[in-house]
Design an enzyme around this catalytic site. Structure first.
Site, PDB file in Angstrom:
ATOM      1  N   GLY A  46      16.057  -4.243 -40.468  1.00 35.02           N
ATOM      2  CA  GLY A  46      16.901  -4.074 -41.642  1.00 35.02           C
ATOM      3  C   GLY A  46      18.349  -4.314 -41.256  1.00 35.02           C
ATOM      4  O   GLY A  46      18.737  -4.093 -40.104  1.00 35.02           O
ATOM      5  N   GLN A  51      27.413  -4.009 -42.152  1.00 28.58           N
ATOM      6  CA  GLN A  51      27.194  -4.192 -40.712  1.00 28.58           C
ATOM      7  C   GLN A  51      27.676  -5.560 -40.236  1.00 28.58           C
ATOM      8  O   GLN A  51      27.845  -5.775 -39.037  1.00 28.58           O
ATOM      9  CB  GLN A  51      25.715  -4.009 -40.355  1.00 28.58           C
ATOM     10  N   CYS A  94      19.646   2.011 -34.986  1.00 34.41           N
ATOM     11  CA  CYS A  94      20.560   1.291 -35.878  1.00 34.41           C
ATOM     12  C   CYS A  94      21.224   0.190 -35.066  1.00 34.41           C
ATOM     13  O   CYS A  94      21.713   0.450 -33.966  1.00 34.41           O
ATOM     14  CB  CYS A  94      21.609   2.252 -36.433  1.00 34.41           C
ATOM     15  N   LEU A  95      21.245  -1.026 -35.623  1.00 36.40           N
ATOM     16  CA  LEU A  95      21.845  -2.142 -34.886  1.00 36.40           C
ATOM     17  C   LEU A  95      23.331  -1.922 -34.625  1.00 36.40           C
ATOM     18  O   LEU A  95      23.894  -2.518 -33.711  1.00 36.40           O
ATOM     19  CB  LEU A  95      21.635  -3.453 -35.660  1.00 36.40           C
ATOM     20  N   HIS A 136      17.647   4.033 -45.068  1.00 32.81           N
ATOM     21  CA  HIS A 136      18.629   3.843 -43.986  1.00 32.81           C
ATOM     22  C   HIS A 136      19.636   2.761 -44.388  1.00 32.81           C
ATOM     23  O   HIS A 136      20.849   2.943 -44.238  1.00 32.81           O
ATOM     24  CB  HIS A 136      17.870   3.461 -42.704  1.00 32.81           C
ATOM     25  N   GLU A 137      19.124   1.639 -44.911  1.00 35.65           N
ATOM     26  CA  GLU A 137      20.016   0.527 -45.275  1.00 35.65           C
ATOM     27  C   GLU A 137      20.873   0.886 -46.483  1.00 35.65           C
ATOM     28  O   GLU A 137      22.056   0.544 -46.535  1.00 35.65           O
ATOM     29  CB  GLU A 137      19.205  -0.747 -45.541  1.00 35.65           C
ATOM     30  N   HIS A 140      23.895   2.755 -45.568  1.00 41.92           N
ATOM     31  CA  HIS A 140      25.003   1.926 -45.077  1.00 41.92           C
ATOM     32  C   HIS A 140      25.916   1.492 -46.230  1.00 41.92           C
ATOM     33  O   HIS A 140      27.134   1.383 -46.056  1.00 41.92           O
ATOM     34  CB  HIS A 140      24.470   0.670 -44.376  1.00 41.92           C
TER      35      HIS A 140
HETATM   36 ZN    ZN Z   1      21.704   1.022 -39.461  1.00 43.54          ZN
END
Ligand code: ZN
Length: 166
Positions: A46, A51, A94-95, A136-137, A140
Site C-alpha cells: 500500500g 508518502q 510502513c514504507l 493504514h493508508e 496517511h
Molecule cells: Zn504507511
C-alpha cells in the site's frame, strides 16, 4: 510511469491532512500509475499520496501480488462509512518508517467508499488484510501514522529502534 521518492517519517508532509480530489485529471492518472510502480518497487502492499509528497486524498494498494497475480486498487477520496465491533492487532510496517513495525489495533472489518481511477464509485466491505491495509493508508491521508496509533510505551520503544537504524 516513473518511480517517486518515498518520504521518511518525521517529514511534516506525513502529518498533514490531505485535500479531496475534485477531478480525475491526467496528473492524477500519472500520479496513480507512479504510485503503483513505486509501491511494487519498494516493495510494499500500500502507498498513500502524502508518502510521495502529494497532499491529496488518494492511495493505492495491492494485497494479492506478493502471493499471486497483481490486483491493483486505486482509491480516490476514500471514506470508512461503517466498521465492525471486533478489533484485531497486527504488526504493521510502513514504507515511510522503514525497518520497524508497530502493533496497531483496528476494526477487522470496514465498509469503505471510494472512487476509482476510471471515476467509478465503490462501496465495499473489506475484511482481513485488505481491511487493515486500507485503514493504514486512509490514516496517511489524515496525517496519521502507525506511531500515532500506539501507546506511549510502544512509541518510545519504536522511536529507540528508529534512532538505532539511522
Ligand atoms: Zn504507511
Amino acid at each position: 510511469m516513473s518511480l517517486r521518492p518515498i518520504l521518511i517519517w518525521p517529514d511534516v508532509r506525513l502529518s498533514t491532512v490531505c485535500a479531496p480530489i475534485d477531478a480525475i485529471t491526467p496528473e492524477i492518472r500519472t500520479l496513480a500509475a507512479d504510485m503503483l510502480e513505486t509501491m511494487y518497487a519498494a516493495p510494499g502492499r500500500g502507498l498513500a499520496a502524502p508518502q510521495v509528497g502529494v497532499l491529496q486524498r488518494i492511495f493505492v494498494m495491492d494485497v494479492a501480488w506478493k502471493d499471486g497475480a497483481p490486483e491493483p486498487v486505486v482509491c480516490i477520496n476514500p471514506a470508512v462509512v461503517a466498521q465492525g465491533d471486533v478489533h484485531e492487532t497486527n504488526a504493521e510496517g510502513c514504507l515511510s518508517i522503514p525497518g520497524v513495525s508497530a502493533d496497531v489495533s483496528r476494526p477487522g472489518e470496514v465498509r469503505m467508499t471510494w472512487t476509482d481511477i476510471d471515476g467509478m464509485r465503490h462501496d465495499e466491505t473489506l475484511t482481513g488484510f485488505a481491511a487493515i491495509c486500507a485503514q493504514h493508508e486512509l490514516d496517511h491521508l489524515d496525517g496519521v501514522v502507525t506511531l500515532d496509533r500506539v501507546d506511549v510505551a510502544q512509541r518510545d520503544e519504536i522511536l529507540a529502534q528508529v534512532k538505532a537504524l539511522i
